[in-house]
Design an enzyme around this catalytic site. Structure first.
Site, PDB file in Angstrom:
ATOM      1  N   ASN A 125      44.796  -5.058-137.251  1.00  0.00           N
ATOM      2  CA  ASN A 125      45.497  -4.067-138.067  1.00  0.00           C
ATOM      3  C   ASN A 125      44.937  -2.652-137.937  1.00  0.00           C
ATOM      4  OD1 ASN A 125      47.232  -6.024-139.097  1.00  0.00           O
ATOM      5  ND2 ASN A 125      45.833  -6.545-140.777  1.00  0.00           N
TER       6      ASN A 125
ATOM      7  N   LYS B 239      43.561   0.966-136.082  1.00  0.00           N
ATOM      8  CA  LYS B 239      44.037   1.885-135.055  1.00  0.00           C
ATOM      9  C   LYS B 239      43.249   1.697-133.764  1.00  0.00           C
ATOM     10  CE  LYS B 239      44.797   6.164-135.503  1.00  0.00           C
ATOM     11  NZ  LYS B 239      46.047   6.063-134.711  1.00  0.00           N
TER      12      LYS B 239
ATOM     13  N   LYS C 279      44.390   0.321-130.618  1.00  0.00           N
ATOM     14  CA  LYS C 279      44.696  -0.744-129.646  1.00  0.00           C
ATOM     15  C   LYS C 279      45.267  -0.162-128.352  1.00  0.00           C
ATOM     16  CE  LYS C 279      47.157  -2.727-132.922  1.00  0.00           C
ATOM     17  NZ  LYS C 279      46.628  -2.058-134.131  1.00  0.00           N
ATOM     18  N   THR C 280      46.296   0.672-128.501  1.00  0.00           N
ATOM     19  CA  THR C 280      46.882   1.299-127.317  1.00  0.00           C
ATOM     20  C   THR C 280      45.921   2.304-126.700  1.00  0.00           C
ATOM     21  OG1 THR C 280      49.156   0.997-128.092  1.00  0.00           O
ATOM     22  CG2 THR C 280      48.777   2.751-126.498  1.00  0.00           C
ATOM     23  N   THR C 281      45.223   3.052-127.529  1.00  0.00           N
ATOM     24  CA  THR C 281      44.296   4.063-127.032  1.00  0.00           C
ATOM     25  C   THR C 281      43.209   3.427-126.167  1.00  0.00           C
ATOM     26  OG1 THR C 281      44.688   5.416-128.992  1.00  0.00           O
ATOM     27  CG2 THR C 281      42.721   5.904-127.709  1.00  0.00           C
TER      28      THR C 281
ATOM     29  N   ARG D 211      40.789   4.603-116.264  1.00  0.00           N
ATOM     30  CA  ARG D 211      39.689   4.148-115.414  1.00  0.00           C
ATOM     31  C   ARG D 211      40.231   3.550-114.120  1.00  0.00           C
ATOM     32  NH1 ARG D 211      37.045   0.737-119.001  1.00  0.00           N
ATOM     33  NH2 ARG D 211      36.175   2.594-119.960  1.00  0.00           N
TER      34      ARG D 211
ATOM     35  N   PHE E 225      60.608   1.604-133.897  1.00  0.00           N
ATOM     36  CA  PHE E 225      60.205   0.552-134.817  1.00  0.00           C
ATOM     37  C   PHE E 225      61.433  -0.145-135.399  1.00  0.00           C
ATOM     38  CE2 PHE E 225      56.547   3.508-135.009  1.00  0.00           C
ATOM     39  CZ  PHE E 225      55.567   2.624-134.582  1.00  0.00           C
TER      40      PHE E 225
ATOM     41  N   TRP F 219      62.282  -0.890-138.361  1.00  0.00           N
ATOM     42  CA  TRP F 219      62.916  -0.274-139.537  1.00  0.00           C
ATOM     43  C   TRP F 219      63.723   0.970-139.167  1.00  0.00           C
ATOM     44  CZ3 TRP F 219      57.545  -0.502-139.019  1.00  0.00           C
ATOM     45  CH2 TRP F 219      56.908   0.698-138.719  1.00  0.00           C
TER      46      TRP F 219
ATOM     47  N   GLU G  71      52.401  -3.002-127.153  1.00  0.00           N
ATOM     48  CA  GLU G  71      53.106  -3.512-128.334  1.00  0.00           C
ATOM     49  C   GLU G  71      53.862  -4.814-128.058  1.00  0.00           C
ATOM     50  OE1 GLU G  71      52.641  -2.457-131.279  1.00  0.00           O
ATOM     51  OE2 GLU G  71      51.800  -0.467-131.023  1.00  0.00           O
TER      52      GLU G  71
END
Length: 231
Positions: free
Chosen positions: A62, A64, A66-68, A76, A125, A127, A162
């Site tokens: 949960n 912040k 993950k993508t970064t 790399r 997203f 929603w 994602e």
């Protein structure tokens, strides 16, 4: 050649030495001896790791980042001259700042293909889209595109951004994704990001990192998303 057996005792000793070296009251000589031994243990550990293989990498949780973190691996790999592919699920309607930075690697020449393929295939997203059937369709299209990259030995690294969310929402079948990952060449890597990674994927992965949310300014302070931090 048979791989060198891994010695768990060396790993345990490394952890113990790290803890002992930070203890208070050590003399300079005691610290030096512990670090000398720590260096010997580290050299032993490195000598034991002789195998090389492509990895299945999962960034979930949960928190912040993950993508970064995955994009750090992308940069790399690009720096090493490897070909890389990114397929975005869910958030593809955004035009992220990362894409603007990475665009320099997406240019092909007559005698050389683009080093980076970037496909943003979601529409936002759930929603925001408010159309489950279309979301499922876009996720399936993204997965078919991802499979082309996963199977292609020219790509050293494939990032499925994602995709874990698409799995969690049922837009993709977990068994299909696991079967697709088996098709990757031996030396290529695949990163799967997003919260809610299914247990079966975590079990099949080689490297799993869970980002833990401790504090978030949006929730605790009402701070809006800011350029350079969230997007």
């Amino acid at each position: 050649m048979e791989p060198t057996p891994i010695t768990p005792a060396a790993d345990r000793e490394a952890i113990q030495l790290d803890a002992e070296a930070t203890a208070s009251g050590l003399t300079t000589e005691q610290y030096r001896r512990k670090m000398q031994r720590r260096k010997e243990v580290q050299e032993q550990r490195l000598a034991e790791r002789t195998q090389e293989k492509g990895l299945i990498i999962v960034h979930t949780g949960n928190g912040k980042g993950k993508t970064t973190a995955a994009l750090g691996m992308v940069l790399r790999s690009l720096g090493h001259g490897h070909r890389v592919a990114i397929v975005q699920f869910i958030k593809g309607a955004w035009e992220p700042a990362e894409k603007a930075v990475l665009v320099q690697w997406t240019v092909a020449t007559p005698d050389k293909p683009a080093q980076l393929e970037f496909h943003a295939m979601g529409e936002g997203f759930t929603w925001e889209t408010q159309d489950r059937e279309r979301d499922q369709q876009k996720a399936q299209e993204a997965w078919q595109q991802a499979l082309l990259f996963i199977r292609n030995p020219e790509f050293k690294l494939v990032l499925l951004d994602e995709v874990n969310v698409a799995l969690k929402l049922g837009y993709l079948d977990v068994a299909d994704v696991l079967a697709g990952l088996v098709e990757k060449p031996h030396n290529s890597h695949v990163i799967l990001t997003g919260r809610g990674a299914p247990p079966a994927l975590i079990e099949q992965a080689d490297l799993v990192t869970e980002m833990t949310l401790v504090k978030h300014p949006f929730r605790e302070q009402g701070i809006k998303a800011q350029a350079g931090i969230e997007y």
